[in-house]
Design an enzyme around this catalytic site. Sequence first.
Site, short mmCIF file in Angstrom:
data_model
loop_
_atom_site.label_atom_id
_atom_site.label_comp_id
_atom_site.label_asym_id
_atom_site.label_seq_id
_atom_site.Cartn_x
_atom_site.Cartn_y
_atom_site.Cartn_z
N SER A 64 0.24 -1.00 -0.10
CA SER A 64 -0.06 -0.06 -0.14
C SER A 64 0.93 1.19 0.36
CB SER A 64 -0.95 -0.26 0.84
OG SER A 64 -0.18 0.56 2.84
N LYS A 101 0.66 4.85 7.22
CA LYS A 101 0.36 5.07 5.40
C LYS A 101 0.67 6.94 5.97
CE LYS A 101 -2.76 2.01 4.76
NZ LYS A 101 -1.93 1.07 4.98
#
Lengths: 142, 420
Positions: A64, A101
Amino acid sequence: MKVNYIGKISEENLPAIFVPYFLESVHAGFPSPASDYIESPIDLNKHLIKNGAATFLVRAQGQSMVGSGITDQAVLIVDRSIKPSHNSIIVAAIDGEFVCKRLKLKPRMCLMPDNPEYPPIFINHGQELEIVGTVTAAINKF
Amino acid sequence: MAIALVDCESFYASCERVFRPDLKNIPIVVLSNNDGCVIARSTEAKKMGIAMGVPWFKVKDSFLKQKGKVFSSNFTFYGDMSARVMNILEGFVPKVEIYSIDEAFLDLDTLRQNYNLYDFSCHMRILVKQWTGIPVRIGIAPTKTLSKIAINEIKRINVPTYVLQLSNKDQIRYALANTPVHKVWGVGRKLNEHLNKAKINTALDLAEVSPQNIRRKFSVVLERTVRELRGERCLSIEDDVSSKKQIVVSRSFGERVSNLETLKPIVSNFAVRASEKLRKEKQKCSKVSVFVRTSPFNKNKPQHSDLKTISLLTPTNDTRDILTAAKKALVPIFRSGYDYAKAGILLSKFSNEDSKQFSLFKDPNEPKENTEFMKYIDYMNAFETQIYFASQNTKKWSPMKQNMTSPKYTTNWYELPKVN
């Protein structure tokens, strides 16, 4: 790709005995002209870790964050003492799990993956988000 | 005058939570070596009524049924987390005494003029929590004994900031009146009984007896406690930890051991470990003791425990000498027909590594005493044991039963916490 040579790396993490690089033998003859210029070898710890007591290593899983250069199984250096800001790469705990993230504070706060195939994580009402620390570096082994 | 006591909240349980966000608000207990007893409980587990030191098998079923989470002890990890907390405290305050794995005394005297100590401590608490994930309580008071009382008060009245400063007389009186005397630092169970008989039930009762009387009726040590409770500083912050006086390595076995051939390599392991510790302290020892004992809980089996000390003519820190002495001590105290549950080795009578004392007569044991050679072995074994002594049990330590240990999150490349 252009590569700059920055020097030799220290022997893994062994802190104990370093043999200085230009140590010449003592017998006789002209002393090594380099012996006055001995410096300690480059230390990765010193370069990557500013605050040891607050720094933890974690292992990234999945794709990701490939856009930021974090590949699967990369080791991330997380400094809990650095306050994250808009666009910082962070490690956070959400729904009982750690995620890595990019933190977006505007237009609406969310955790943004750096891979178009993954959706952003918005923090819903009643959901708890705990920011653990700021990722200061990623080590990808090839 | 001000001393702060920083006390990590349910330290082992808090450590287990740092890399397990899913365990927030979930009761946690940590067990002793071999998973015998409960040695740490999270606040939630305390509320469930799990007592400190209770044997695990007694509470296991009900604890797990209520969705509690249990861990074997992971001292490698706790040790690293403790070092981080202490490191941060040392960055704040010049004089820090690390009192135990989860407690430290801080000398705040030098900071008093420039800082509000309460605000300073709140700030320190928030920083330790953010940097390490470990929650701490901070008690500020004029003396060490009173700072312990302050920590008790934080627990008792649930101070929301987890920081309490006892600075004026009324605050101290109030705290003392609410502290039962057995909770005073240095008052044990037995002393408590004696004090209760003398109608001393609270810390305030104790503080109000004149120190001279206490000295006459009890001891100098208790007199010092009384003075400390009255705000007179008798115990100072000891930040230079003087070298140790003895080294003990002992373990309870996972399974009972009843023959000498099984016991020998286990004791050899203890001897090797103890010698390593001795060299780390830069000391030599001239006394090696070995002890064995059966389990006191096994009441229907024959009981035996014994200790034997071997004196060495020449002080040594060479593993080979200590192994020889350990074997010499073990063989005569071992008796067949007993199920031994625990053994250990104790090194004592230390002398400095650098000083050398030759005995008048030739030492018949011909000690190897080769510190340099041992240092090479220590260096090679620093990260993982590569070199074993022939008499050792190479199957890693004594047979320990521990199967609920968390990963070595901070000290092993292969056990790092995972993020998605």
